[in-house]
Design a protein around this motif. Structure first.
Motif, PDB file in Angstrom:
ATOM      1  N   TYR A 189     -34.634 -24.681 -31.723  1.00 28.22           N
ATOM      2  CA  TYR A 189     -35.224 -25.000 -33.028  1.00 28.22           C
ATOM      3  C   TYR A 189     -36.630 -25.580 -32.844  1.00 28.22           C
ATOM      4  O   TYR A 189     -37.600 -25.075 -33.420  1.00 28.22           O
ATOM      5  CB  TYR A 189     -34.315 -25.987 -33.767  1.00 28.22           C
ATOM      6  CG  TYR A 189     -34.785 -26.377 -35.135  1.00 28.22           C
ATOM      7  CD1 TYR A 189     -34.455 -25.616 -36.252  1.00 28.22           C
ATOM      8  CD2 TYR A 189     -35.566 -27.516 -35.334  1.00 28.22           C
ATOM      9  CE1 TYR A 189     -34.890 -25.976 -37.521  1.00 28.22           C
ATOM     10  CE2 TYR A 189     -36.000 -27.890 -36.590  1.00 28.22           C
ATOM     11  CZ  TYR A 189     -35.656 -27.118 -37.684  1.00 28.22           C
ATOM     12  OH  TYR A 189     -36.089 -27.475 -38.931  1.00 28.22           O
ATOM     13  N   ASN A 211     -25.553 -18.963 -32.226  1.00 27.85           N
ATOM     14  CA  ASN A 211     -26.306 -20.038 -32.876  1.00 27.85           C
ATOM     15  C   ASN A 211     -27.780 -20.018 -32.511  1.00 27.85           C
ATOM     16  O   ASN A 211     -28.633 -20.399 -33.318  1.00 27.85           O
ATOM     17  CB  ASN A 211     -25.725 -21.397 -32.485  1.00 27.85           C
ATOM     18  CG  ASN A 211     -24.470 -21.714 -33.242  1.00 27.85           C
ATOM     19  OD1 ASN A 211     -24.019 -20.920 -34.069  1.00 27.85           O
ATOM     20  ND2 ASN A 211     -23.877 -22.857 -32.972  1.00 27.85           N
ATOM     21  N   TRP A 218     -29.998 -18.186 -34.913  1.00 26.32           N
ATOM     22  CA  TRP A 218     -30.334 -18.847 -36.188  1.00 26.32           C
ATOM     23  C   TRP A 218     -31.163 -20.104 -35.977  1.00 26.32           C
ATOM     24  O   TRP A 218     -32.002 -20.443 -36.807  1.00 26.32           O
ATOM     25  CB  TRP A 218     -29.053 -19.117 -36.985  1.00 26.32           C
ATOM     26  CG  TRP A 218     -28.406 -17.816 -37.323  1.00 26.32           C
ATOM     27  CD1 TRP A 218     -27.244 -17.312 -36.820  1.00 26.32           C
ATOM     28  CD2 TRP A 218     -28.950 -16.783 -38.159  1.00 26.32           C
ATOM     29  NE1 TRP A 218     -27.024 -16.052 -37.300  1.00 26.32           N
ATOM     30  CE2 TRP A 218     -28.037 -15.702 -38.127  1.00 26.32           C
ATOM     31  CE3 TRP A 218     -30.102 -16.655 -38.937  1.00 26.32           C
ATOM     32  CZ2 TRP A 218     -28.258 -14.514 -38.849  1.00 26.32           C
ATOM     33  CZ3 TRP A 218     -30.313 -15.477 -39.650  1.00 26.32           C
ATOM     34  CH2 TRP A 218     -29.400 -14.436 -39.596  1.00 26.32           C
ATOM     35  N   ASN A 219     -30.923 -20.815 -34.864  1.00 23.79           N
ATOM     36  CA  ASN A 219     -31.767 -21.988 -34.589  1.00 23.79           C
ATOM     37  C   ASN A 219     -33.212 -21.560 -34.397  1.00 23.79           C
ATOM     38  O   ASN A 219     -34.143 -22.237 -34.840  1.00 23.79           O
ATOM     39  CB  ASN A 219     -31.257 -22.734 -33.364  1.00 23.79           C
ATOM     40  CG  ASN A 219     -30.037 -23.577 -33.695  1.00 23.79           C
ATOM     41  OD1 ASN A 219     -29.861 -24.002 -34.834  1.00 23.79           O
ATOM     42  ND2 ASN A 219     -29.189 -23.813 -32.705  1.00 23.79           N
ATOM     43  N   LYS A 256     -34.510 -20.355 -37.879  1.00 26.33           N
ATOM     44  CA  LYS A 256     -34.725 -21.471 -38.812  1.00 26.33           C
ATOM     45  C   LYS A 256     -35.904 -22.344 -38.388  1.00 26.33           C
ATOM     46  O   LYS A 256     -36.637 -22.845 -39.235  1.00 26.33           O
ATOM     47  CB  LYS A 256     -33.456 -22.318 -38.915  1.00 26.33           C
ATOM     48  CG  LYS A 256     -32.372 -21.665 -39.759  1.00 26.33           C
ATOM     49  CD  LYS A 256     -31.164 -22.570 -39.838  1.00 26.33           C
ATOM     50  CE  LYS A 256     -30.080 -21.964 -40.738  1.00 26.33           C
ATOM     51  NZ  LYS A 256     -28.907 -22.841 -40.832  1.00 26.33           N
ATOM     52  N   ASN A 294     -38.789 -32.690 -35.345  1.00 28.98           N
ATOM     53  CA  ASN A 294     -37.610 -33.552 -35.372  1.00 28.98           C
ATOM     54  C   ASN A 294     -37.904 -35.043 -35.238  1.00 28.98           C
ATOM     55  O   ASN A 294     -37.001 -35.818 -34.938  1.00 28.98           O
ATOM     56  CB  ASN A 294     -36.677 -33.152 -34.219  1.00 28.98           C
ATOM     57  CG  ASN A 294     -36.243 -31.711 -34.325  1.00 28.98           C
ATOM     58  OD1 ASN A 294     -36.078 -31.180 -35.429  1.00 28.98           O
ATOM     59  ND2 ASN A 294     -36.068 -31.056 -33.193  1.00 28.98           N
ATOM     60  N   ASN A 318     -21.907 -27.829 -34.697  1.00 28.99           N
ATOM     61  CA  ASN A 318     -22.834 -26.701 -34.813  1.00 28.99           C
ATOM     62  C   ASN A 318     -24.267 -27.240 -34.892  1.00 28.99           C
ATOM     63  O   ASN A 318     -24.619 -27.940 -35.845  1.00 28.99           O
ATOM     64  CB  ASN A 318     -22.501 -25.890 -36.072  1.00 28.99           C
ATOM     65  CG  ASN A 318     -23.310 -24.614 -36.145  1.00 28.99           C
ATOM     66  OD1 ASN A 318     -24.418 -24.523 -35.621  1.00 28.99           O
ATOM     67  ND2 ASN A 318     -22.747 -23.605 -36.796  1.00 28.99           N
ATOM     68  N   SER A 319     -25.088 -26.901 -33.911  1.00 26.96           N
ATOM     69  CA  SER A 319     -26.448 -27.449 -33.881  1.00 26.96           C
ATOM     70  C   SER A 319     -27.285 -26.994 -35.077  1.00 26.96           C
ATOM     71  O   SER A 319     -28.285 -27.621 -35.401  1.00 26.96           O
ATOM     72  CB  SER A 319     -27.146 -27.058 -32.573  1.00 26.96           C
ATOM     73  OG  SER A 319     -27.157 -25.671 -32.437  1.00 26.96           O
ATOM     74  N   GLN A 320     -26.852 -25.901 -35.733  1.00 27.94           N
ATOM     75  CA  GLN A 320     -27.596 -25.473 -36.927  1.00 27.94           C
ATOM     76  C   GLN A 320     -27.556 -26.555 -38.006  1.00 27.94           C
ATOM     77  O   GLN A 320     -28.540 -26.788 -38.702  1.00 27.94           O
ATOM     78  CB  GLN A 320     -26.994 -24.186 -37.485  1.00 27.94           C
ATOM     79  CG  GLN A 320     -27.241 -22.987 -36.598  1.00 27.94           C
ATOM     80  CD  GLN A 320     -26.721 -21.726 -37.251  1.00 27.94           C
ATOM     81  OE1 GLN A 320     -27.173 -21.343 -38.317  1.00 27.94           O
ATOM     82  NE2 GLN A 320     -25.758 -21.086 -36.613  1.00 27.94           N
ATOM     83  N   ASN A 361     -29.970 -29.270 -37.012  1.00 29.90           N
ATOM     84  CA  ASN A 361     -31.356 -28.842 -37.245  1.00 29.90           C
ATOM     85  C   ASN A 361     -31.689 -28.812 -38.738  1.00 29.90           C
ATOM     86  O   ASN A 361     -32.812 -29.122 -39.131  1.00 29.90           O
ATOM     87  CB  ASN A 361     -31.602 -27.482 -36.608  1.00 29.90           C
ATOM     88  CG  ASN A 361     -31.598 -27.580 -35.094  1.00 29.90           C
ATOM     89  OD1 ASN A 361     -31.973 -28.609 -34.535  1.00 29.90           O
ATOM     90  ND2 ASN A 361     -31.168 -26.537 -34.425  1.00 29.90           N
ATOM     91  N   ASP A 362     -30.706 -28.446 -39.551  1.00 31.09           N
ATOM     92  CA  ASP A 362     -30.937 -28.441 -41.002  1.00 31.09           C
ATOM     93  C   ASP A 362     -31.224 -29.862 -41.512  1.00 31.09           C
ATOM     94  O   ASP A 362     -31.940 -30.048 -42.497  1.00 31.09           O
ATOM     95  CB  ASP A 362     -29.716 -27.858 -41.733  1.00 31.09           C
ATOM     96  CG  ASP A 362     -29.610 -26.350 -41.543  1.00 31.09           C
ATOM     97  OD1 ASP A 362     -30.608 -25.723 -41.131  1.00 31.09           O
ATOM     98  OD2 ASP A 362     -28.518 -25.795 -41.792  1.00 31.09           O
TER      99      ASP A 362
END
Lengths: 317, 210
Positions: A138, A168, A171-172, A175, B133, B149-151, B154-155
């Motif tokens: 990310y 994942n 998507w990381n 995003k 971050n 879930n790392s998503q 991150n969100d």
């Protein structure tokens, strides 16, 4: 009397020699403990480096190490886990195929008392693996997004090639990139398709996107294999100067392409660093350590034409 | 007799299915709503975290004048004493609070002096778009280990950055006048010491004109 003493001394000496010999032989014959390295695919040089480095470090640490290729197939991965559980492996260094689909395999190993250390790719669980060493995709793609805006500009059409949709990292990365680019309304994403982290598929997808959208100014690719494929499609279409290509991974061929001014940038993920560290974690576990952080982010560094000289061989020189 | 047995068996089976149905038919809209309700809501999480945890923890932050003074004389000592880093990262974060004199104001930053003389550009409060971050990781109040879930994790970053842009920065811009004094709390991320330390780029979490 003297003869008896000599005979007794000779017999004792012989027994000691036999004992010493058998002990030495048994020590030599003692089998090494085994560590399994299970990698999502060996059809991508980046994962070959990841797997081979983990294996080599485990061997350096005194283990017998075996590399298993899951071929991006969760069923094959499950079969590997069945085999390694039955085969008496003491630890697994694991690059999963699917964030959700791979959890059951890790849980099976855990139930069998075998620690699993995830490398690069995550599983969506915090109590199955012993530790997960994960590239901070990310943050890396936030940096790539900022560079994308700086290079392509605040207006224009662009495309995105996604990786495997069940992963994942896909998507990381997406995003992180969009957390920046979406703030500029003049930048319009006209196509977003999966190239499945594969070079040939990336080229094929890019060819079809170019036919529908000839005015593209940039393409963000979720990994370097797709970036190389996309660049090849752009060369064929004669649009390599018009469309700026951005990748992610830090693969050697892309680092060279950046130096040659072909691809604009990538995110260096340090696969060797992650692989070596995971083998060291497994060694520490086998020797008794238990307190590992569950998720350990590994920073991603931006590689551009300005700093490309510092990078190569899947890391920093 | 045989037919009667069949009828009884069917009735028993029907009764069992009634009590223990093999499947439930749910309207698509209801199923989608249930799935959405079960999904992690980063905006809601960020709001709750912001008011319930973050703003009540600002007193944990290091004093800006102490930190900046040490950065100026011995940045390595400042890093050792006051920074925090994540995983294997070489970059690090500071969580700081303090007061200072506003030296200049632009669209993207408010430059302030926080130590003695009040003339040096020591802190840059970020007033433009916020990425990354620093807010999520800078305080040490949130950990990746708590999120399967790392998503989702991150969100949270994106949602916290949005709160800074919508709740904190408008107030900062209204307060920012050269020569005025301002108090603040915020987080700074340092990846490149040559570029990020002088002035220290701080994402504001709270500001107050004095």
């Amino acid at each position: 009397m003297k003869t008896n003493w000599i005979k007794q001394a000779f017999a004792a000496g012989l027994s000691m020699a036999v004992l010493l010999f058998t002990q030495t032989s048994s020590a030599q014959a003692a089998p090494k403990q085994k560590i399994a390295v299970v990698v999502s695919t060996l059809n991508n040089p980046w994962f070959v480096v990841l797997g081979e480095t983990a294996k080599a470090r485990a061997v350096e640490l005194g283990y017998e190490a075996t590399l298993f290729d899951s071929q991006n197939d969760t069923a094959k991965e499950a079969a590997h886990f069945e085999n390694l559980i039955a085969g008496g492996y003491r630890a697994v260094l694991f690059n999963p195929t699917d964030a959700n689909g791979s959890i059951a395999n890790v849980e099976k190993a855990k139930a069998a008392g075998i620690p699993v250390f995830c490398i690069d790719r995550e599983i969506n669980s915090t109590n199955a693996a012993t530790a997960q060493m994960l590239s901070d995709s990310y943050s890396g793609c936030v940096k790539l997004g900022q560079l994308f805006v700086k290079t392509v500009g605040k207006e224009g059409e662009y495309a995105e090639l996604l990786g495997i949709v069940g992963d994942n990292n896909t998507w990381n990365r997406s995003k992180g990139f969009h957390s920046v680019v979406d703030r500029y309304p003049g930048l319009k994403m006209v196509a977003q398709q999966s190239g499945e982290f594969d070079r040939a598929k990336g080229m094929e997808v890019m060819e079809s996107i170019l036919q529908a959208h000839p005015d593209l100014r940039g393409v963000f690719c979720g990994n370097d294999a797709m970036a190389m494929g996309a660049y090849q499609a752009l060369v064929t279409a004669g649009k390599m100067d018009q469309v700026k290509v951005f990748g992610f991974d830090g693969a050697d061929d892309v680092v060279r392409s950046i130096a040659e001014g072909k691809i604009v940038a990538t995110g260096m993920q340090f696969p060797k660093k992650m692989a070596q560290q995971s083998a060291e974690f497994a060694d520490q576990y086998i020797k008794g350590k238990r307190d590992f952080a569950q998720k350990i982010p590994v920073p991603v560094e931006l590689v551009t034409r300005e700093n490309v000289g510092k990078y190569g061989d899947y890391g920093k020189k | 007799m045989r037919v009667l047995r069949w009828i009884i068996a069917l009735m028993v089976a029907a009764g069992l299915c009634r009590v223990f149905p093999l499947f439930h038919a749910v309207p698509l809209k209801t199923a989608a709503a249930a799935k959405a309700a079960a999904a992690f809501n980063p905006a809601q999480f960020a709001e709750t975290f912001w008011t319930g945890t973050l703003l009540t923890s600002l007193d944990r932050a290091v004093r800006a004048d102490e930190l900046v003074s040490l950065i100026q004389t011995d940045p390595a000592a400042a890093k050792k004493k006051y920074s925090r880093s994540i995983g294997l990262s070489e970059g690090y974060f500071y969580f700081l609070r303090g007061e200072g004199k506003i030296l200049s104001v632009s669209d993207d930053e408010v430059i302030i002096a926080v130590t003695g003389g009040g003339t040096r550009a020591e802190v840059s409060l970020q007033a433009g778009l916020i990425f990354g971050n620093a807010v999520r990781d800078g305080t040490g109040l949130l950990s990746a280990n708590d999120y399967p879930n790392s998503q989702d994790f991150n969100d949270i970053s994106a949602a916290l950055n949005h709160l800074v842009e919508t709740s904190v920065q408008p107030k900062l811009r209204a307060q920012a006048k050269a020569g005025a004094r301002i108090s603040f709390a915020g987080c700074a991320e340092v990846n490149d010491e040559a570029a990020d330390l002088k002035p220290l780029k701080v994402i504001p979490l709270q500001t107050q004109s004095e």
